[in-house]
Design a protein around this motif. Structure first.
Motif, PDB file in Angstrom:
ATOM      1  N   SER A  30       0.825  -1.211   0.000  1.00  0.00           N
ATOM      2  CA  SER A  30       0.000   0.000   0.000  1.00  0.00           C
ATOM      3  C   SER A  30       0.860   1.262   0.000  1.00  0.00           C
ATOM      4  O   SER A  30       0.409   2.326  -0.421  1.00  0.00           O
ATOM      5  CB  SER A  30      -0.954   0.010   1.199  1.00  0.00           C
ATOM      6  OG  SER A  30      -0.261   0.220   2.397  1.00  0.00           O
ATOM      7  N   LEU A  31       2.110   1.139   0.435  1.00  0.00           N
ATOM      8  CA  LEU A  31       3.018   2.282   0.503  1.00  0.00           C
ATOM      9  C   LEU A  31       3.885   2.439  -0.746  1.00  0.00           C
ATOM     10  O   LEU A  31       4.521   3.480  -0.929  1.00  0.00           O
ATOM     11  CB  LEU A  31       3.924   2.152   1.737  1.00  0.00           C
ATOM     12  CG  LEU A  31       3.182   2.230   3.066  1.00  0.00           C
ATOM     13  CD1 LEU A  31       4.079   1.763   4.208  1.00  0.00           C
ATOM     14  CD2 LEU A  31       2.654   3.632   3.306  1.00  0.00           C
ATOM     15  N   ARG A  32       3.878   1.431  -1.595  1.00  0.00           N
ATOM     16  CA  ARG A  32       4.716   1.461  -2.794  1.00  0.00           C
ATOM     17  C   ARG A  32       4.331   2.651  -3.672  1.00  0.00           C
ATOM     18  O   ARG A  32       3.171   2.851  -4.002  1.00  0.00           O
ATOM     19  CB  ARG A  32       4.562   0.160  -3.571  1.00  0.00           C
ATOM     20  CG  ARG A  32       5.624  -0.039  -4.636  1.00  0.00           C
ATOM     21  CD  ARG A  32       5.643  -1.454  -5.180  1.00  0.00           C
ATOM     22  NE  ARG A  32       6.131  -2.370  -4.147  1.00  0.00           N
ATOM     23  CZ  ARG A  32       5.402  -3.346  -3.595  1.00  0.00           C
ATOM     24  NH1 ARG A  32       4.165  -3.561  -3.977  1.00  0.00           N
ATOM     25  NH2 ARG A  32       5.920  -4.117  -2.668  1.00  0.00           N
TER      26      ARG A  32
ATOM     27  N   ASN B 167      -2.503  10.955   8.760  1.00  0.00           N
ATOM     28  CA  ASN B 167      -2.048  10.860   7.376  1.00  0.00           C
ATOM     29  C   ASN B 167      -1.247   9.566   7.206  1.00  0.00           C
ATOM     30  O   ASN B 167      -1.041   8.807   8.158  1.00  0.00           O
ATOM     31  CB  ASN B 167      -1.253  12.114   6.973  1.00  0.00           C
ATOM     32  CG  ASN B 167      -0.007  12.334   7.807  1.00  0.00           C
ATOM     33  OD1 ASN B 167       0.636  11.391   8.268  1.00  0.00           O
ATOM     34  ND2 ASN B 167       0.353  13.593   7.997  1.00  0.00           N
ATOM     35  N   ILE B 168      -0.805   9.312   5.983  1.00  0.00           N
ATOM     36  CA  ILE B 168      -0.097   8.071   5.673  1.00  0.00           C
ATOM     37  C   ILE B 168       1.211   7.976   6.458  1.00  0.00           C
ATOM     38  O   ILE B 168       1.569   6.900   6.942  1.00  0.00           O
ATOM     39  CB  ILE B 168       0.119   7.937   4.156  1.00  0.00           C
ATOM     40  CG1 ILE B 168      -1.233   7.717   3.455  1.00  0.00           C
ATOM     41  CG2 ILE B 168       1.101   6.816   3.827  1.00  0.00           C
ATOM     42  CD1 ILE B 168      -1.184   7.761   1.932  1.00  0.00           C
TER      43      ILE B 168
ATOM     44  N   ASP C 235      12.979   7.756   5.498  1.00  0.00           N
ATOM     45  CA  ASP C 235      13.377   7.266   6.817  1.00  0.00           C
ATOM     46  C   ASP C 235      12.223   6.553   7.518  1.00  0.00           C
ATOM     47  O   ASP C 235      12.425   5.575   8.242  1.00  0.00           O
ATOM     48  CB  ASP C 235      13.898   8.400   7.697  1.00  0.00           C
ATOM     49  CG  ASP C 235      15.264   8.909   7.253  1.00  0.00           C
ATOM     50  OD1 ASP C 235      15.853   8.347   6.296  1.00  0.00           O
ATOM     51  OD2 ASP C 235      15.739   9.894   7.855  1.00  0.00           O
ATOM     52  N   ASP C 236      11.015   7.041   7.307  1.00  0.00           N
ATOM     53  CA  ASP C 236       9.839   6.382   7.888  1.00  0.00           C
ATOM     54  C   ASP C 236       9.624   5.009   7.243  1.00  0.00           C
ATOM     55  O   ASP C 236       9.328   4.032   7.939  1.00  0.00           O
ATOM     56  CB  ASP C 236       8.586   7.237   7.694  1.00  0.00           C
ATOM     57  CG  ASP C 236       8.699   8.590   8.374  1.00  0.00           C
ATOM     58  OD1 ASP C 236       9.448   8.714   9.362  1.00  0.00           O
ATOM     59  OD2 ASP C 236       8.048   9.535   7.895  1.00  0.00           O
ATOM     60  N   LEU C 237       9.792   4.951   5.934  1.00  0.00           N
ATOM     61  CA  LEU C 237       9.652   3.668   5.227  1.00  0.00           C
ATOM     62  C   LEU C 237      10.727   2.688   5.679  1.00  0.00           C
ATOM     63  O   LEU C 237      10.454   1.502   5.900  1.00  0.00           O
ATOM     64  CB  LEU C 237       9.727   3.884   3.717  1.00  0.00           C
ATOM     65  CG  LEU C 237       8.567   4.660   3.097  1.00  0.00           C
ATOM     66  CD1 LEU C 237       8.870   5.006   1.649  1.00  0.00           C
ATOM     67  CD2 LEU C 237       7.276   3.871   3.220  1.00  0.00           C
ATOM     68  N   ARG C 238      11.941   3.171   5.828  1.00  0.00           N
ATOM     69  CA  ARG C 238      13.057   2.326   6.284  1.00  0.00           C
ATOM     70  C   ARG C 238      12.806   1.840   7.710  1.00  0.00           C
ATOM     71  O   ARG C 238      13.051   0.678   8.029  1.00  0.00           O
ATOM     72  CB  ARG C 238      14.371   3.093   6.204  1.00  0.00           C
ATOM     73  CG  ARG C 238      15.596   2.222   6.486  1.00  0.00           C
ATOM     74  CD  ARG C 238      16.924   2.959   6.325  1.00  0.00           C
ATOM     75  NE  ARG C 238      17.034   3.596   5.030  1.00  0.00           N
ATOM     76  CZ  ARG C 238      17.114   4.928   4.843  1.00  0.00           C
ATOM     77  NH1 ARG C 238      17.110   5.756   5.867  1.00  0.00           N
ATOM     78  NH2 ARG C 238      17.216   5.430   3.633  1.00  0.00           N
TER      79      ARG C 238
END
Length: 160
Positions: free
Chosen positions: A33-35, A52-53, A97-100
């Motif tokens: 969903s984040l891609r 938010n996301i 950084d949030d994704l990592r």
């Protein structure tokens, strides 16, 4: 040679991975969903006082951290950002950084689950007397719940 996992542990790992980033019959996983989500999309808020996301992403990372610490019998206290549950994300913090952080927390949680003794799955891991198996199943459900929210937020943005 990798040691063979107990079937209960292997099943729980499959569940956690299918909710996070593996092929799943239900649609996008949390990572899926984040891609392709940009920093601007991740920061868009549907209304005042709504998440938010980005906030959902860090929240999901935090709960992976919290479940990992529970399974290890450790107290909380060393998450990447100060606070708990919902976070005010510094404006200067890059979205990547949030994704990592989410991916790293998933990897660490996965390692703890893989090493968890199957004989301990039905034992309580917190003050509420929730078992290890319940907590692991719960974090998988948590990922899917927030994957759905993220999908809705992306659709709302397209409709604006």
């Amino acid at each position: 040679m990798t040691p063979r996992l107990h079937p209960s542990i292997a099943l729980l790992l499959d569940l956690v991975d299918e909710a996070f980033d593996r092929a799943a019959w239900h649609g996008p996983t949390l990572r899926g969903s984040l891609r392709g989500v940009t920093a601007a999309q991740a920061s868009w808020r549907p209304a005042p006082a709504r998440h938010n996301i980005r906030e959902l992403t860090v929240h999901a990372a935090y709960w992976k951290y919290a479940v990992r610490r529970r399974l290890m019998g450790a107290t909380r206290g060393s998450f990447a950002l100060p606070g708990s549950n919902w976070f005010e994300i510094p404006r200067h913090r890059p979205w990547k950084d949030d994704l990592r952080l989410l991916t790293d927390e998933h990897r660490q949680l996965r390692a703890v689950i893989a090493a968890y003794p199957a004989s301990e799955l039905s034992k309580a891991v917190d003050a509420k007397k929730q078992t290890a198996a319940f907590s692991i199943r719960g974090i998988a459900a948590h990922d899917l719940y927030h994957a759905g929210q993220i999908q809705l937020l992306k659709k709302l943005q397209k409709g604006r």
